[in-house]
Structures are given as C-alpha cells and as structure tokens.
Design an enzyme around this catalytic site. Structure first.
Site, mmCIF file in Angstrom:
data_model
loop_
_atom_site.group_PDB
_atom_site.id
_atom_site.type_symbol
_atom_site.label_atom_id
_atom_site.label_comp_id
_atom_site.label_asym_id
_atom_site.label_seq_id
_atom_site.Cartn_x
_atom_site.Cartn_y
_atom_site.Cartn_z
ATOM 1 N N GLY A 12 0.830 -1.207 0.000
ATOM 2 C CA GLY A 12 0.000 0.000 0.000
ATOM 3 C C GLY A 12 0.859 1.250 0.000
ATOM 4 O O GLY A 12 2.097 1.174 0.083
ATOM 5 N N ASP A 13 0.210 2.396 -0.174
ATOM 6 C CA ASP A 13 0.893 3.702 -0.143
ATOM 7 C C ASP A 13 1.937 3.837 -1.243
ATOM 8 O O ASP A 13 2.964 4.508 -1.058
ATOM 9 C CB ASP A 13 1.569 3.951 1.224
ATOM 10 C CG ASP A 13 0.607 3.758 2.369
ATOM 11 O OD1 ASP A 13 -0.543 4.209 2.237
ATOM 12 O OD2 ASP A 13 0.992 3.152 3.384
ATOM 13 N N LYS A 16 -0.511 5.450 -5.659
ATOM 14 C CA LYS A 16 -1.537 5.155 -6.676
ATOM 15 C C LYS A 16 -2.360 6.392 -6.994
ATOM 16 O O LYS A 16 -2.795 6.573 -8.128
ATOM 17 C CB LYS A 16 -2.473 4.039 -6.173
ATOM 18 C CG LYS A 16 -1.783 2.701 -6.008
ATOM 19 C CD LYS A 16 -2.730 1.633 -5.511
ATOM 20 C CE LYS A 16 -3.154 1.771 -4.066
ATOM 21 N NZ LYS A 16 -2.095 1.630 -3.069
ATOM 22 N N HIS A 41 -5.764 8.290 -0.588
ATOM 23 C CA HIS A 41 -5.070 8.654 -1.825
ATOM 24 C C HIS A 41 -4.828 10.155 -1.846
ATOM 25 O O HIS A 41 -5.769 10.937 -1.849
ATOM 26 C CB HIS A 41 -5.894 8.229 -3.045
ATOM 27 C CG HIS A 41 -5.931 6.744 -3.215
ATOM 28 N ND1 HIS A 41 -6.704 6.099 -4.144
ATOM 29 C CD2 HIS A 41 -5.263 5.770 -2.564
ATOM 30 C CE1 HIS A 41 -6.504 4.798 -4.047
ATOM 31 N NE2 HIS A 41 -5.641 4.579 -3.095
ATOM 32 N N THR A 42 -3.555 10.526 -1.842
ATOM 33 C CA THR A 42 -3.234 11.950 -1.842
ATOM 34 C C THR A 42 -3.191 12.450 -3.277
ATOM 35 O O THR A 42 -2.521 11.861 -4.123
ATOM 36 C CB THR A 42 -1.871 12.172 -1.161
ATOM 37 O OG1 THR A 42 -1.943 11.590 0.129
ATOM 38 C CG2 THR A 42 -1.545 13.651 -1.035
ATOM 39 N N THR A 238 -4.962 -6.809 5.086
ATOM 40 C CA THR A 238 -6.273 -6.195 5.206
ATOM 41 C C THR A 238 -7.332 -7.268 4.932
ATOM 42 O O THR A 238 -7.004 -8.461 4.867
ATOM 43 C CB THR A 238 -6.391 -4.953 4.290
ATOM 44 O OG1 THR A 238 -7.593 -4.256 4.629
ATOM 45 C CG2 THR A 238 -6.390 -5.309 2.809
ATOM 46 N N THR A 300 -3.806 7.524 8.992
ATOM 47 C CA THR A 300 -3.609 7.470 10.450
ATOM 48 C C THR A 300 -2.465 8.353 10.926
ATOM 49 O O THR A 300 -2.311 8.550 12.130
ATOM 50 C CB THR A 300 -3.278 6.025 10.877
ATOM 51 O OG1 THR A 300 -2.105 5.618 10.159
ATOM 52 C CG2 THR A 300 -4.422 5.075 10.566
ATOM 53 N N GLY A 301 -1.641 8.863 10.010
ATOM 54 C CA GLY A 301 -0.499 9.698 10.403
ATOM 55 C C GLY A 301 0.658 8.903 10.996
ATOM 56 O O GLY A 301 1.665 9.460 11.424
ATOM 57 N N ARG A 302 0.525 7.552 11.026
ATOM 58 C CA ARG A 302 1.596 6.739 11.625
ATOM 59 C C ARG A 302 2.852 6.776 10.761
ATOM 60 O O ARG A 302 2.759 6.774 9.530
ATOM 61 C CB ARG A 302 1.154 5.271 11.729
ATOM 62 C CG ARG A 302 0.058 5.038 12.736
ATOM 63 C CD ARG A 302 -0.337 3.584 12.765
ATOM 64 N NE ARG A 302 -1.055 3.184 11.556
ATOM 65 C CZ ARG A 302 -1.483 1.945 11.311
ATOM 66 N NH1 ARG A 302 -1.219 0.981 12.156
ATOM 67 N NH2 ARG A 302 -2.138 1.666 10.212
ATOM 68 N N ARG A 330 8.274 7.866 -6.880
ATOM 69 C CA ARG A 330 9.213 8.380 -5.887
ATOM 70 C C ARG A 330 10.674 8.013 -6.159
ATOM 71 O O ARG A 330 11.458 7.821 -5.226
ATOM 72 C CB ARG A 330 8.804 7.902 -4.492
ATOM 73 C CG ARG A 330 7.383 8.333 -4.164
ATOM 74 C CD ARG A 330 7.134 8.426 -2.709
ATOM 75 N NE ARG A 330 6.321 9.593 -2.430
ATOM 76 C CZ ARG A 330 6.212 10.167 -1.248
ATOM 77 N NH1 ARG A 330 6.894 9.724 -0.231
ATOM 78 N NH2 ARG A 330 5.464 11.207 -1.078
ATOM 79 N N LEU A 331 11.012 7.943 -7.435
ATOM 80 C CA LEU A 331 12.415 7.675 -7.776
ATOM 81 C C LEU A 331 13.304 8.784 -7.219
ATOM 82 O O LEU A 331 14.418 8.539 -6.771
ATOM 83 C CB LEU A 331 12.564 7.575 -9.304
ATOM 84 C CG LEU A 331 13.973 7.256 -9.783
ATOM 85 C CD1 LEU A 331 14.406 5.858 -9.342
ATOM 86 C CD2 LEU A 331 14.071 7.371 -11.311
HETATM 87 P P1 IMP Z 1 -7.104 -2.583 8.137
HETATM 88 O O1 IMP Z 1 -7.244 -2.601 6.664
HETATM 89 O O2 IMP Z 1 -7.445 -1.269 8.773
HETATM 90 O O3 IMP Z 1 -7.814 -3.734 8.787
HETATM 91 O O4 IMP Z 1 -5.540 -2.798 8.502
HETATM 92 C C1 IMP Z 1 -4.877 -4.030 8.207
HETATM 93 C C2 IMP Z 1 -3.447 -3.770 7.777
HETATM 94 O O5 IMP Z 1 -3.437 -3.145 6.504
HETATM 95 C C3 IMP Z 1 -2.662 -2.845 8.710
HETATM 96 O O6 IMP Z 1 -1.300 -3.237 8.710
HETATM 97 C C4 IMP Z 1 -2.786 -1.503 8.029
HETATM 98 O O7 IMP Z 1 -1.733 -0.621 8.364
HETATM 99 C C5 IMP Z 1 -2.733 -1.910 6.566
HETATM 100 N N1 IMP Z 1 -3.403 -0.958 5.684
HETATM 101 C C6 IMP Z 1 -4.729 -0.786 5.515
HETATM 102 N N2 IMP Z 1 -4.972 0.176 4.607
HETATM 103 C C7 IMP Z 1 -3.790 0.618 4.186
HETATM 104 C C8 IMP Z 1 -3.388 1.592 3.223
HETATM 105 O O8 IMP Z 1 -4.196 2.256 2.557
HETATM 106 N N3 IMP Z 1 -2.047 1.758 3.075
HETATM 107 C C9 IMP Z 1 -1.139 1.024 3.764
HETATM 108 N N4 IMP Z 1 -1.461 0.096 4.662
HETATM 109 C C10 IMP Z 1 -2.769 -0.111 4.868
#
Ligand code: IMP
Length: 426
Positions: A12-13, A16, A41-42, A238, A300-302, A330-331
């Site tokens: 993810g991230d 896209k 999606h930013t 997920t 989530t800002g994590r 992001r090259l």
């Molecule tokens: P959930 O989809 O909220 O149940 O999270 C399950 C896992 O997928 C966790 O590790 C989240 O951090 C990850 N996750 C869910 N959505 C995203 C996303 O859009 N980008 C990156 N990681 C994600």
C-alpha cells in the site's frame, strides 16, 4: 484508454493516487473496488491537496462517472464528511454513484476493531482502526448490512435489531466494552440513507454497459497486493482483495474485460502496521528515506516503516496481478545516495526463496539477499524523458523492471502531475 486497473504492488501507499489522477481525466468511469476508508489517496491538483479515502479520484474531472463499487465497505459518516469537504472546495459531486450492494461499516465494527486489536496484544495487526476487518467479517458471515438496506426503513430496522443484539453481547460479554444504543445507530444511519439516496444505484449495470460500449474505465486499487488476505503476509493483511482479480468481483465485470493492469511500486519499500518486512531498515538510512519522502500514513499519520526495494515481493505481486506494466513512483527520493540496495531473493537457514513463503514466522526469519548498485548525485525532479535520467538511475529502473518481470510504463519523479516520465503511454 480502455479498461485499466491500477493496483498496489507492495504494502500500500505506493502513490496510486497520482497515477490514477493522471489517468482519470481520460476515463469515462473511475471506480473504487475494494477496501474502505482505510485507504488514503493523496492528490494534488488545481483545487488543492486532497486526501481521498472513499470517493474515486475521477471526481475532479467533469463528466466522469465515479463509482464506489460493491467490493468497498462504506462508512457513511466518513463518506458524508469527505463529500462535504469536496463540495465546500468547489468540486462537483454529480458524477458519484454508490453501489447498493456495498456493505456498511457500522459503529460496532469500529468498536470491535479496537477491542480485537487490544486483545491481540503483542500480535496486534496495527489496523487503521476504521472497522474494516469486522465489516468484511460480517459480509462473509452473512451478517452484513448493505447500502441498499438503508433505502428501506423497515427492513433496515429489523436487520439492525437482529445483528446489534449479537454484537452488543460480544462487545459487553467477551470484551467488557460498552453496548451500542439501537436508536442512536438507527437514526443516524437512516439520516445517512436519506442523504446518500440520490447517489445509490446498481453500479455493476453501469460498469457492464460501459464495457459493452467500449467506454474507458479506470479501476482504482486500494492498499497493495502484499496486504491481500490470500497472497499477502497473512494474518498481517487487510480484509478485502486489493488485486486485479478483486477489481472484477468488487465491481461486477468479467476478468476478460481487463485490458491493462498497471502495478504501482515505489522505488523503495514501505509498510505501515505490524507484520514481516524483509527489507526494512531500522537505521539512519530508513530514517532518511522516511523524512525525505515524508512517509507518514495519509489515514492514520503513523510513521511508515521504510526499506530497500523488495524484488521478491514485487515479482510475486506482478505474477498474481498479471501486470502489463509498472508505474514506478518516488524515484527522486533516492537522489543523492552513493549506493542503493535491491533485494533479489530471500534466504533462511541455507534455503533461498524467490517468492515470499506463506508462513509469517519463516518470512520474518528471511534475510534479504541484496544486489548493490551505484546511486546518482543529480536531481531527477526536473527529468521528463527517460534518456535524461542519470545513467545510474536508468540502470536502477531497468534492474527493477527485470526483477519485477514486466516493462515500465511511467516513472514519477515528484508529486506534481508534470513530474512524470512516460515510457509507454497509459
Ligand atoms: P485494516 O485494513 O485497517 O484492517 O488494517 C490491516 C493492515 O493493513 C494494517 O497493517 C494496516 O496498516 C494496513 N493498511 C490498511 N490500509 C492501508 C493503506 O491504505 N495503506 C497502507 N497500509 C494499509
């Protein structure tokens, strides 16, 4: 453009949002087909900077129909807030359509997401806390409530009453949490039903007609293939299918409709939440990538975990999705590194893996086998043609393409639309 799926190739991230935004203006339909408001999606464009969680990125282009498909779980509160924000900033929402078959995220899903994570203790998945897992659990367990149910007051009340009594028993008796009030949920969701009603329809019919007419359609993936419940790092995944296969079931079009499948990969790797990540850098290089690329979750800002490009996970992902091309993002973040490492295999106890093993404990024990390649000192930000990239950057991109096993379509060297190198037009 015909029917194009844009899928996340990593955890993810991958960026896209930008790729989808580049394509969206050429599409008749833009679709979200999986996940929920766990995605972020930013998008940067003439209206400003947006973090879209549910509304498809095509919403900024007039005349584009934007579908939230049946494969998405919809938190109506989050959707209403996103729609209000878009409206307030001058974006026309008349093209939005929501599937009546999409499942709803209910307040008890959000409560249970938190309680289940707490109960997992050290084994916590690190979910986004948006109720995604519990909502998909209910869908599969046949206890879900769908968007279409909100359109019928009596049947909604009956269904909610039956499900809520079981959920409250679990919340209070298993987890010692607070029961959720029926009237509160009923009134709040009935109001959402009224608000959303005008946008709700049989979206699969719209999509099928578009396929028949040969309209161009963009299927916008959420999350990434390594978070897929079957082929990701289970159980640290997920709860819906982020792959190209998920695009078909999450919208209601046949697999034969897909003409191009573009995998989006960052030039390095990130992951947010728990679970193994073989190329993670827990040192100052990882820190440098995080700060330079501002790798913090859009939802989530994590802080995201950062590491070198994982060619094993990427190849696995290319094969699962049947990728026809790569969008490398992001090259520019790698500008200025003396050397760059790329993982081409995993090794554990004398055994080499060319694909990620199913067991997360084996995967956690895997050591990446690295190739070291020379970095480049010049900035790639202003580059618009592949030939203008520094020779080392070209060689790096070429090596990633070989490892993934598919050709490059585009390379992104900055967040703005024009900071893009097109190799094979999408
Ligand atoms: P959930 O989809 O909220 O149940 O999270 C399950 C896992 O997928 C966790 O590790 C989240 O951090 C990850 N996750 C869910 N959505 C995203 C996303 O859009 N980008 C990156 N990681 C994600």
């Amino acid at each position: 453009m015909s029917v194009v799926a844009v899928v996340g190739g990593q955890w993810g991230d991958e960026g896209k949002g930008k790729i989808v935004d580049l394509l969206a203006e050429k599409a008749h339909l833009v679709v979200r087909y999986s996940g929920g408001n766990n995605a972020g999606h930013t998008i940067m464009n003439e209206y400003g900077t947006f973090r879209l969680h549910l509304v498809p990125s095509g919403i900024f282009h007039s005349g584009v129909t934007c579908i939230i498909g049946n494969g998405v779980v919809v938190d109506p509160q989050a959707l209403a807030e996103e729609m209000d924000d878009l409206r307030a900033r001058g974006v026309d929402l008349s093209g939005l359509r929501i599937s009546d078959r999409a499942h709803l995220i209910m307040p008890y899903h959000i409560a249970l997401d938190a309680l289940e994570e707490q109960a997992r203790g050290a084994e916590a998945i690190g979910t986004t806390g948006k109720g995604i897992g519990p909502a998909f659990m209910d869908k599969i367990a046949r206890n879900g409530i769908r968007v279409g149910d909100l359109m019928d007051r009596d049947s909604f009340a009956r269904r909610l009453s039956a499900v809520l009594s079981v959920k409250n028993a679990i919340i209070t008796k298993v987890y010692g949490g607070d029961a959720i009030d029926f009237d509160w949920v009923h009134d709040k969701y009935s109001a959402f039903g009224k608000e959303m009603g005008g946008y709700v329809t049989e979206t699969q019919v719209l999509a099928q007609e578009a396929v028949q007419k040969g309209d161009s359609m963009l299927l916008e993936g959420a999350q990434g293939t390594m978070l897929d419940p079957d082929f990701g790092t289970y159980p640290f995944v997920t709860s819906s299918c982020p792959t190209a296969a998920g695009a078909c079931s999450g919208l209601g079009i046949p697999p034969t409709a897909l003409q191009r499948i573009v995998g989006v990969f960052k030039a390095y790797t990130t992951r947010v939440g728990g679970g193994p990540m073989p190329t993670e850098l827990k040192d100052e290089t990882g820190e440098l990538i995080r700060e330079r690329a501002h790798e913090y979750g859009a939802t989530t800002g994590r802080p995201r975990r950062c590491g070198w490009f994982d060619g094993v996970a990427a190849r696995h992902s290319a094969r699962i999705n049947g990728l026809t091309g790569i969008a490398l993002t992001r090259l520019d973040v790698l500008d200025g590194f003396d050397t760059i490492r790329v993982c081409s295999a995993y090794e554990v106890e004398g055994r080499r893996y060319q694909y990620p093993p199913a067991s997360v404990s084996v995967l956690a024990a895997c050591r990446p086998v690295y190739e070291e390649v020379p970095g480049w000192s010049a900035s790639t930000r202003g580059t618009r043609a592949p030939g203008d990239l520094p020779a080392e950057a070209r060689a790096y991109v070429q090596r990633l393409s070989e490892l993934i096993g598919c050709p490059m379509d585009v390379i992104s060297v900055g967040p703005e639309r024009e900071e893009t190198i097109t190799i094979r037009p999408l």
